[in-house]
Every structure is written in C-alpha cells, then in structure tokens.
Design an enzyme around this catalytic site. Structure first.
Site, mmCIF file in Angstrom:
data_model
loop_
_atom_site.group_PDB
_atom_site.id
_atom_site.type_symbol
_atom_site.label_atom_id
_atom_site.label_comp_id
_atom_site.label_asym_id
_atom_site.label_seq_id
_atom_site.Cartn_x
_atom_site.Cartn_y
_atom_site.Cartn_z
ATOM 1 N NE ARG A 1 -26.767 -10.270 -11.689
ATOM 2 C CZ ARG A 1 -25.772 -10.174 -12.555
ATOM 3 N NH1 ARG A 1 -24.701 -9.474 -12.260
ATOM 4 N NH2 ARG A 1 -25.833 -10.776 -13.727
ATOM 5 C CG ASP B 1 -21.536 -3.629 -20.045
ATOM 6 O OD1 ASP B 1 -22.220 -4.573 -19.639
ATOM 7 O OD2 ASP B 1 -20.612 -3.139 -19.374
ATOM 8 C CE1 TYR C 1 -4.047 -1.673 -0.529
ATOM 9 C CE2 TYR C 1 -3.109 -3.230 1.029
ATOM 10 C CZ TYR C 1 -4.057 -2.909 0.075
ATOM 11 O OH TYR C 1 -4.998 -3.822 -0.291
ATOM 12 C CG HIS D 1 -20.816 -4.077 -15.503
ATOM 13 N ND1 HIS D 1 -20.583 -4.398 -16.809
ATOM 14 C CD2 HIS D 1 -20.199 -5.036 -14.775
ATOM 15 C CE1 HIS D 1 -19.852 -5.495 -16.866
ATOM 16 N NE2 HIS D 1 -19.602 -5.907 -15.635
ATOM 17 N NE ARG E 1 -18.615 -8.419 -22.700
ATOM 18 C CZ ARG E 1 -18.654 -8.701 -21.409
ATOM 19 N NH1 ARG E 1 -19.621 -8.206 -20.632
ATOM 20 N NH2 ARG E 1 -17.727 -9.475 -20.879
ATOM 21 C CB SER F 1 -14.023 -5.450 -7.388
ATOM 22 O OG SER F 1 -12.623 -5.386 -7.311
ATOM 23 C CG ASN F 2 -18.574 -7.198 -11.432
ATOM 24 O OD1 ASN F 2 -18.922 -6.055 -11.705
ATOM 25 N ND2 ASN F 2 -18.244 -8.100 -12.362
ATOM 26 N N PRO F 3 -20.066 -6.288 -7.601
ATOM 27 C CG PRO F 3 -22.162 -5.967 -6.648
ATOM 28 C CD PRO F 3 -20.831 -6.587 -6.390
ATOM 29 C CB VAL F 4 -18.271 -2.452 -11.313
ATOM 30 C CG1 VAL F 4 -19.269 -2.215 -12.420
ATOM 31 C CG2 VAL F 4 -17.182 -1.397 -11.335
HETATM 32 P P1 NAD Z 1 -9.630 -13.698 -8.962
HETATM 33 O O1 NAD Z 1 -10.211 -14.535 -7.878
HETATM 34 O O2 NAD Z 1 -8.854 -14.330 -10.054
HETATM 35 O O3 NAD Z 1 -8.685 -12.574 -8.316
HETATM 36 C C1 NAD Z 1 -9.029 -11.824 -7.203
HETATM 37 C C2 NAD Z 1 -7.752 -11.415 -6.529
HETATM 38 O O4 NAD Z 1 -8.078 -10.554 -5.430
HETATM 39 C C3 NAD Z 1 -6.966 -12.599 -5.943
HETATM 40 O O5 NAD Z 1 -5.647 -12.607 -6.435
HETATM 41 C C4 NAD Z 1 -7.028 -12.365 -4.444
HETATM 42 O O6 NAD Z 1 -5.887 -12.809 -3.758
HETATM 43 C C5 NAD Z 1 -7.169 -10.845 -4.402
HETATM 44 N N1 NAD Z 1 -7.694 -10.372 -3.122
HETATM 45 C C6 NAD Z 1 -8.735 -10.871 -2.395
HETATM 46 N N2 NAD Z 1 -8.884 -10.170 -1.257
HETATM 47 C C7 NAD Z 1 -7.920 -9.212 -1.260
HETATM 48 C C8 NAD Z 1 -7.561 -8.187 -0.358
HETATM 49 N N3 NAD Z 1 -8.210 -8.009 0.807
HETATM 50 N N4 NAD Z 1 -6.519 -7.392 -0.671
HETATM 51 C C9 NAD Z 1 -5.836 -7.559 -1.830
HETATM 52 N N5 NAD Z 1 -6.135 -8.529 -2.740
HETATM 53 C C10 NAD Z 1 -7.171 -9.341 -2.454
HETATM 54 O O7 NAD Z 1 -10.859 -12.844 -9.548
HETATM 55 P P2 NAD Z 1 -10.875 -12.080 -10.958
HETATM 56 O O8 NAD Z 1 -11.407 -12.979 -11.996
HETATM 57 O O9 NAD Z 1 -9.555 -11.411 -11.151
HETATM 58 O O10 NAD Z 1 -12.008 -10.991 -10.670
HETATM 59 C C11 NAD Z 1 -11.756 -9.890 -9.825
HETATM 60 C C12 NAD Z 1 -13.013 -9.036 -9.733
HETATM 61 O O11 NAD Z 1 -13.274 -8.417 -11.000
HETATM 62 C C13 NAD Z 1 -14.284 -9.834 -9.398
HETATM 63 O O12 NAD Z 1 -15.065 -9.098 -8.481
HETATM 64 C C14 NAD Z 1 -14.990 -9.949 -10.737
HETATM 65 O O13 NAD Z 1 -16.387 -10.119 -10.598
HETATM 66 C C15 NAD Z 1 -14.643 -8.597 -11.320
HETATM 67 N N6 NAD Z 1 -14.834 -8.461 -12.770
HETATM 68 C C16 NAD Z 1 -15.350 -7.273 -13.178
HETATM 69 C C17 NAD Z 1 -15.580 -7.071 -14.522
HETATM 70 C C18 NAD Z 1 -16.171 -5.757 -14.955
HETATM 71 O O14 NAD Z 1 -16.507 -5.578 -16.128
HETATM 72 N N7 NAD Z 1 -16.327 -4.799 -14.050
HETATM 73 C C19 NAD Z 1 -15.263 -8.063 -15.468
HETATM 74 C C20 NAD Z 1 -14.717 -9.257 -14.999
HETATM 75 C C21 NAD Z 1 -14.512 -9.453 -13.638
#
Ligand code: NAD
Length: 326
Positions: free
Chosen positions: A94, A154, A71, A181, A157, A125-128
C-alpha cells in the site's frame, strides 16, 4: 433564493479516464445530473475515445456536453474529480502505491490550481485518505472543499450485505463505515438501524438468531470486498463510480445529504490533522458539517487506531519529501 434551492451549473471535470474515471463518467452521464462532462487524461487518445463512446449514448440520455479536454477546462467546474493513478499491482505494498500515486498527484494539482476558480475537488485515487490529505495541504483550499470518496462505497457495501442477510431492501437499512477506506475501517454497528429500529432490537425480534458470528462475516465481507473483486476481474470500478455519482448529485443539487465522505479533520473525537471519513452533510459548498456520532467506547477506540494508521501512511509519504505541503 434559499440555501436549499441553490443549484450549480452542472459542470464536472474528471482527471484520469481509466477504468474508474470512465465508469464514473458513464454513471454521471446516465444519471442526468450534469450539463457538462470533461475528461482529462495524460493519455489524450483514451480520454477522446471515452468521450466519443459516451456521446454515442446521448440519444438515450438527458442532454449533456461530453468532451475530452485539458486543464483550462477546470475553470468554472463545479466538481473536479481526481481518478488518475494506478491501482495496487500484485506484490506492491500500500505504501508503494501511496508513493507512486502521490507523485502523480504532485504533477496534476498545480495544473488544476492554475485554472481553479471555485468548485469541489473530489478525490477517488488510492490510497484515498492519504491523497485527500496531500491535496488539501498542497492546494491550501478549505478542508470542506477537498473531499475524498472515502467510505461512501464501504458504507454501501455494508448496507448491501446487511440487506442480503436480513432480506430487507438496502434502502431501508442505515449503517455507516467510518475511518480509513481500507483495512482499519470501522463498521458502526451500534448505529445501524432498519426502519428506525436499532439493529440489536431488530435482531432480538428476528427468528434467525444469528448473533455475532454473522456480524463478523459481514464485516469481513465489507473489508475484503475490494480485494475479492480485484482477484477476480483485476480492478473495481462500477461500485465506486456510482458512489461518486451519488456524491456529485448531493453537491450539484445542494441536497445536504449525509454521506461518509473523507476530508481533513481537525477535532472530531480528538482526532487532528489527518484525513478520514465521517458522516458529513454534503451540499453545494462541499462539506457543510461533520457529524460526531455517539459511538461505543470500543468503536471510538477503533476509529482512533484507524486515524493513527492513516497518519502513519501520510508521514511515510511526506518523509520522502516528495510533496510540498503547507
Ligand atoms: P487505470 O490505470 O485504469 O486508470 C488510471 C488513469 O490515470 C489512466 O488512464 C492514466 O492514463 C491516467 N493518468 C496517470 N497519470 C496521469 C496524469 N499525470 N495525469 C492525468 N492522467 C493520468 O486505473 P483505475 O482502475 O481507473 O484506478 C484509478 C485510481 O482509482 C487508482 O488509484 C485506484 O486505486 C483508485 N480506486 C479507488 C477506489 C475508491 O474507492 N476510492 C475504488 C477503485 C479504484
């Protein structure tokens, strides 16, 4: 120096080095837009491994300092990307996911704010939409500084499927997806244009004469794209990584690009105190301006419903009293 020429140092910190965070790091490194890229993850070995792997591609890329960090690295970052948290598991609602990831966000944000001294927070991160709202409220930063990747993916897409259907280069198709989203997102058909020609005029002149049925198919394709990919490969990450890289480019180079990023809004279309995506000018300070497109009454109604749905999810997460929002 003119506003348009203002440039950043190019430092990006990514919190969460999973599928999405690591793919975003790869896309950013490949694009050459950043001078420094730091990966932070609760799993430090993972962040370190990803940084090592990326560094071994530097012989083929523009120079960039890539490293695993912590950090304190947030200090002086131009952009802090939040990609920590899991995706939706089979059987998980969700809302379950919202509560789980809100807890992760709750742990991360104080760490970021301890070292934060400017820059844009960019939430993936979702739900964004829900998390963008919670983060803006938790940090107390101006809404213009806390962006969600929102419906940039979106909209991409949408343009891809339109390009495939019309057999026209995606780059000549302009179209926006706004609102959530997620399922309630709104495809703004009335504003789609190809080379400046409104879609209705283009369709009238087109020999395909496919009409509304094809539009429904395209809308379904956009809405269900994420779920379809997850069904086949378990997660989505390349599309979102490139969408986020595009947002970062607009910020770092102060491009004032119009992108459907998410943010906490207070007023457009009478929508207040929720986070959702609208076409916004994105530059070095984050969101410079949100556009209120001239929507058809039914599109505006759908947008209001989408906003209400997001607000309902925000309320459910806050009801659990898990996050202290101002
Ligand atoms: P993943 O499980 O592969 O990776 C998540 C990572 O977060 C892991 O490496 C984990 O160690 C880390 N993590 C967890 N808690 C933590 C903390 N307290 N501090 C620091 N790191 C931490 O998941 P992913 O496939 O990479 O997805 C990540 C997020 O993105 C999900 O919420 C997913 O739904 C979202 N996502 C969003 C979109 C979008 O369009 N907004 C698209 C795809 C995925």
């Amino acid at each position: 120096m003119s506003e348009m020429l203002k440039r950043s140092k190019g430092k990006i910190v990514i919190v969460g080095a999973g599928f999405v965070g690591a793919s975003t790091a790869f896309a950013i490194a490949s694009s050459g837009i950043a001078s420094e890229l730091i990966l932070v993850d609760v799993n430090m070995e993972k962040a370190y491994g990803e940084a090592m792997d990326l560094n071994h591609g530097l012989a083929f890329l523009s120079p960039c300092n890539i490293d695993a960090g912590d950090y304190p690295d947030v200090k002086d970052a131009d952009i802090i990307i939040i990609a920590a948290g899991s995706g939706r598991k089979p059987g998980e609602t969700r809302l379950d996911l919202a509560k789980k990831n809100a807890n992760i966000i709750k742990a991360i944000i104080p760490n970021i704010m301890q070292y934060y001294n400017g820059g844009v927070l960019l939430v993936i991160s979702n739900p964004v939409d829900v998390l963008t709202y919670i983060i803006q409220k938790m940090t107390g930063l101006p809404a213009s500084k806390v962006l969600g990747s929102g419906t940039v993916l979106d909209s991409a897409r949408f343009r891809y499927l339109m390009g495939q259907h019309c057999k026209v280069d995606i780059r000549n198709i302009h179209g926006y997806v706004i609102g959530e989203h997620g399922d309630s997102e709104v495809l703004v058909w009335s504003r789609v244009n190809l080379a400046g020609e409104k879609i209705d005029e283009y369709c009238n002149a087109c020999e395909k004469k496919c009409g509304g049925i094809e539009r429904d198919k395209i809308a379904k394709g956009v809405r269900e794209a994420g779920a379809e990919i997850i069904k086949r490969k378990g997660a989505t990450y390349y599309g979102v990584a490139l969408s986020v890289t595009r947002i970062c480019e607009a910020i770092l180079k102060n491009q004032r690009s119009i992108l459907t990023v998410g943010s906490v809004v207070d007023g457009p279309y009478g929508i207040k105190d929720t986070a959702l995506s609208l076409p916004s000018i994105v530059g070095i300070n984050g969101i410079e301006k949100i556009f209120e497109l001239n929507l058809l009454p039914e599109e505006e109604e759908d947008l209001r419903k989408s906003a209400a749905k997001i607000r309902e999810s925000i309320d459910s997460v806050l009801e659990d009293n898990m996050v202290d929002v101002k």
